[in-house]
Scaffold this motif. Sequence first.
Motif, PDB file in Angstrom:
ATOM      1  N   ASN A  13      -5.690   4.293   1.803  1.00  0.00           N
ATOM      2  CA  ASN A  13      -5.486   3.292   2.847  1.00  0.00           C
ATOM      3  C   ASN A  13      -6.309   3.627   4.081  1.00  0.00           C
ATOM      4  O   ASN A  13      -6.899   2.741   4.723  1.00  0.00           O
ATOM      5  CB  ASN A  13      -4.008   3.210   3.223  1.00  0.00           C
ATOM      6  CG  ASN A  13      -3.233   2.221   2.389  1.00  0.00           C
ATOM      7  OD1 ASN A  13      -3.125   1.052   2.728  1.00  0.00           O
ATOM      8  ND2 ASN A  13      -2.689   2.706   1.286  1.00  0.00           N
ATOM      9  N   GLY A  56       2.841   2.628   4.595  1.00  0.00           N
ATOM     10  CA  GLY A  56       1.482   2.151   4.792  1.00  0.00           C
ATOM     11  C   GLY A  56       1.445   0.718   5.298  1.00  0.00           C
ATOM     12  O   GLY A  56       0.688   0.386   6.223  1.00  0.00           O
ATOM     13  N   TRP A 105      -0.022  -0.892   8.980  1.00  0.00           N
ATOM     14  CA  TRP A 105      -0.909  -2.044   9.158  1.00  0.00           C
ATOM     15  C   TRP A 105      -0.282  -3.093  10.075  1.00  0.00           C
ATOM     16  O   TRP A 105      -0.943  -3.595  11.000  1.00  0.00           O
ATOM     17  CB  TRP A 105      -1.232  -2.673   7.802  1.00  0.00           C
ATOM     18  CG  TRP A 105      -2.219  -1.909   6.983  1.00  0.00           C
ATOM     19  CD1 TRP A 105      -1.950  -1.096   5.919  1.00  0.00           C
ATOM     20  CD2 TRP A 105      -3.642  -1.880   7.152  1.00  0.00           C
ATOM     21  NE1 TRP A 105      -3.110  -0.559   5.418  1.00  0.00           N
ATOM     22  CE2 TRP A 105      -4.167  -1.028   6.143  1.00  0.00           C
ATOM     23  CE3 TRP A 105      -4.516  -2.493   8.040  1.00  0.00           C
ATOM     24  CZ2 TRP A 105      -5.529  -0.773   6.020  1.00  0.00           C
ATOM     25  CZ3 TRP A 105      -5.880  -2.242   7.918  1.00  0.00           C
ATOM     26  CH2 TRP A 105      -6.368  -1.399   6.919  1.00  0.00           C
TER      27      TRP A 105
END
Length: 322
Positions: free
Chosen positions: A69, A149, A153
Motif C-alpha cells: 500500500n 490500510g 487512505w
Amino acid sequence: MKIPAENNHSDPVSEFILLGFPCTWEVQILLFSIFCVIYVLTLMGNLCIICAVWWNDHLHTPMYILLANFSFLEIWYVTSTVPNMLANFLSETNSISFYGCFIQFYFFFSMGTTETFFLSAMAFDRYLAICRPLHYPAVMTVQRCIRIGAGCWVCGFSCFLLPVYLISQLPFCGPNTIDHFLCDPGPLMNLSCVAAPATEIICAIFNSVLIFSTFLFITSSYTLVIRAVLRVPSAEGRHKAFSTCGSHLAVVSLFYGSIMVMYVSPTAGNPAGIQKIVTLFYSVMTPLFNPLIYSLRNKEMKQALTKLFRIMRPGQRQPLKN
C-alpha cells in the motif's frame, strides 16, 4: 478616468504561474532528463515491490500488505507533481489554472498526510510483532490490516479538506506568480490580496498537530521495539529485527526530517530556493529511495524480487507463488 495598470488588481486570478527552476534552456533540458529518469525509476521500483508482494504467497502478511500500500501511495505521490514539473521544463508559460492549482494542492498534501498514517501503521505493526509476538497473530490479522490500510487512505484524504478550503477562499487578485514548482500553501497565502493571520495560524496548528502526533507515535513505537530487541538472546534474532526496523526508521527519518523543516510553520519565511530543495527531497527523492531501502535491508523482499526478476526474463515464465 483610466485606472493605472499597476493598480488594476481588482480582477480575480484565473491561473497561476509556477516559476519552477528559472535557468537557461540547456539547463532546463538537463533537469528535464534527470527528473524524467528519476520518475521512471521511482515508478519501476515501487511497482516491483507491489508485484513481489502480490505474486508471492509468503509475503501475504500484514507487514508486506502495508508495504505494498505504501509503495502504491508513493507512485501517486510522485505523480501528483513530477509530470507537471516535467511539462513546465518544456513550456514557455509554466501556467496552471486556479482550480488545477488547488486540485494539485489537495492531492499532493492528502497523499503526504496518508503517508504519515501509513508510517504510523507500519510502526504499530512492528511493535505488535516484536513486543507482543504471542498476541500478534490474533490482533493483526490480514482482514484487520486491510481495514487499517483503508482507514489510512480515508483519513489521509479527509484531513486536508479544511486547509485547502480555507486557502481557496482567500481573495487572489494579483500578482499570480508562485516561486515554486508546485502549488504550496505558503507561497499561495503570500499571494492573497489581504492578510489572513487566522488561516495561517489554523494551517500551522493543523500541520504541527499532524506531524508531531504521528512522529511521536512512531518514535515511541520504535523505542519500545528497540528495547525489546536488545533483550533478544540470539544475535541472529536481533539482527533480523534490527534489519526490518532499520529500513522503516530510515524512511521515517528521511520523510519527517524534511517535512518538519517545511510545514510546521508554512509562512516562516524560508528562502524560495531552500523550499524547493527540501520539497524536492521529500516529494521526489524519498519515493525513489524507499524501494531501495526496503529491498536492500530486507532478506525476504530481496528473495521475492529475485524471483520476480527471474520470471520476467524472456523464456523463463514460471509461477511465483511457491
